[in-house]
Design a protein around this motif. Structure first.
Motif, PDB file in Angstrom:
ATOM      1  N   THR A  31      34.761  46.058  43.354  1.00 52.72           N
ATOM      2  CA  THR A  31      36.448  45.905  43.314  1.00 52.72           C
ATOM      3  C   THR A  31      36.965  45.835  44.538  1.00 52.72           C
ATOM      4  N   GLU A  32      38.042  45.632  44.517  1.00 55.08           N
ATOM      5  CA  GLU A  32      38.968  45.779  45.987  1.00 55.08           C
ATOM      6  C   GLU A  32      39.036  46.951  46.397  1.00 55.08           C
ATOM      7  N   GLU A  33      39.188  48.076  45.416  1.00 52.94           N
ATOM      8  CA  GLU A  33      39.157  49.420  45.769  1.00 52.94           C
ATOM      9  C   GLU A  33      37.851  49.689  46.385  1.00 52.94           C
ATOM     10  N   ASP A  34      36.881  49.390  45.891  1.00 49.63           N
ATOM     11  CA  ASP A  34      35.543  49.689  46.490  1.00 49.63           C
ATOM     12  C   ASP A  34      35.175  49.073  47.644  1.00 49.63           C
TER      13      ASP A  34
END
Length: 296
Positions: free
Chosen positions: A144-147
């Motif tokens: 994910t983008e957060e990851d």
């Protein structure tokens, strides 16, 4: 900030001529360990931790160990008093790298203040951030983008440590199969001047690690690698040391608290000696050639 009373030359193996080779952490503070699966990278890293924990006191040396194979390779090392922790997941790894970065910054601030008034500087313990399977920390493999942002933050901290961690004695040993642009950014890779290159799958991988061919031609013997650093004129072929499991057990078992145990029902687990199938040749890292034994 240099501790002149402690030598930091670590024996890293022997040549085919039975000559012991040493790696000086003071002079080459950051290193990368690379090579194909099964080549002996992790066993070499385990040896480094064992040797250094036995040679130096916790006041002289500390480890932050990031084992992104869920901690299975370094689980027993958590009992060494030198080890701040074993960090097994990406979120844990990011926190651990941040902790090392903050330690570095705090030391630099303290030294700056002391030097401004010509005061004597303290002798800091050496803090080594040891990473096994560092490719798992790469932003290229984020889900994910957060990851992805979290992994980028870890690489940012590592990049700072690689550039300015030498004087405050915060060092990096980065293990990965293939330190290309995806798994290890150039800004970090260029600062890891010590190179331990085990056998690679092909010429391209060898060029990525060593900047030339050769590692793909190493004999397929666990623990055989090429060593490169600014202090040697050419690559040196070395057989790495190896710590047998029984020796590791003898060293670490007395450190384990008496009330520590894992109660797994006997019928729910298959033990290692029960997993050998008929015809297995029992060749593996448990039988790796010991240091100095080159064989035919």
């Amino acid at each position: 900030m240099t501790n002149t009373s402690v030598g930091w030359s670590i024996p890293i193996g022997k040549t085919r001529y039975n000559k012991t080779v040493y790696h000086n952490i003071n002079k080459i503070p950051h290193a990368k360990v690379a090579g194909a699966t099964g080549s002996g990278k992790t066993e070499f890293l385990r040896y480094l931790v064992t040797y250094m924990c036995m040679r130096y006191s916790p006041k002289q040396l500390e480890f932050i160990i990031i084992d992104l194979k869920n901690g299975v390779s370094f689980a027993p090392f958590q009992w060494f008093p030198h080890v701040r922790g074993i960090f097994k997941t990406v979120p844990e790894a990011v926190k651990a790298v941040k902790e090392a970065y903050q330690t570095m910054v705090e030391r630099l601030i303290e030294v700056e203040r002391l030097r401004a008034v010509f005061r004597r500087e303290p002798v800091y313990s050496r803090l080594i951030v040891l990473i096994d399977e560092g490719g798992e920390l790469s932003p290229a493999f984020a889900v994910t983008e957060e990851d992805k942002e979290m992994r980028k933050t870890a690489m940012h901290y590592l990049s700072s440590i690689a550039r300015i961690g030498r004087e405050p004695r915060v060092n990096i040993i980065y293990g990965t199969q293939r330190p290309d642009a995806d798994t290890l950014p150039v800004a970090i890779r260029g600062q890891l001047e010590g190179v331990f290159c085990f056998r690679t799958e092909n010429e391209l991988d060898s060029k990525i690690v060593l900047r030339h061919e050769g590692a793909e031609k190493l004999r397929w013997i666990p623990g055989r690698y090429l060593y490169k650093s600014p202090l040697v004129k050419h690559d040196i072929e070395i057989q790495s040391p190896y710590v047998p499991e029984r020796v590791l057990k003898r060293l670490i078992e007395p450190l384990i608290p008496s009330n520590t145990f894992y109660d797994i029902p006997r019928d729910e687990v298959r033990f290692k000696d029960e997993q050998m199938e008929q015809g297995d040749d029992d060749i593996g890292l448990d039988n790796v050639i010991r240091i100095g034994d080159w064989g035919e």
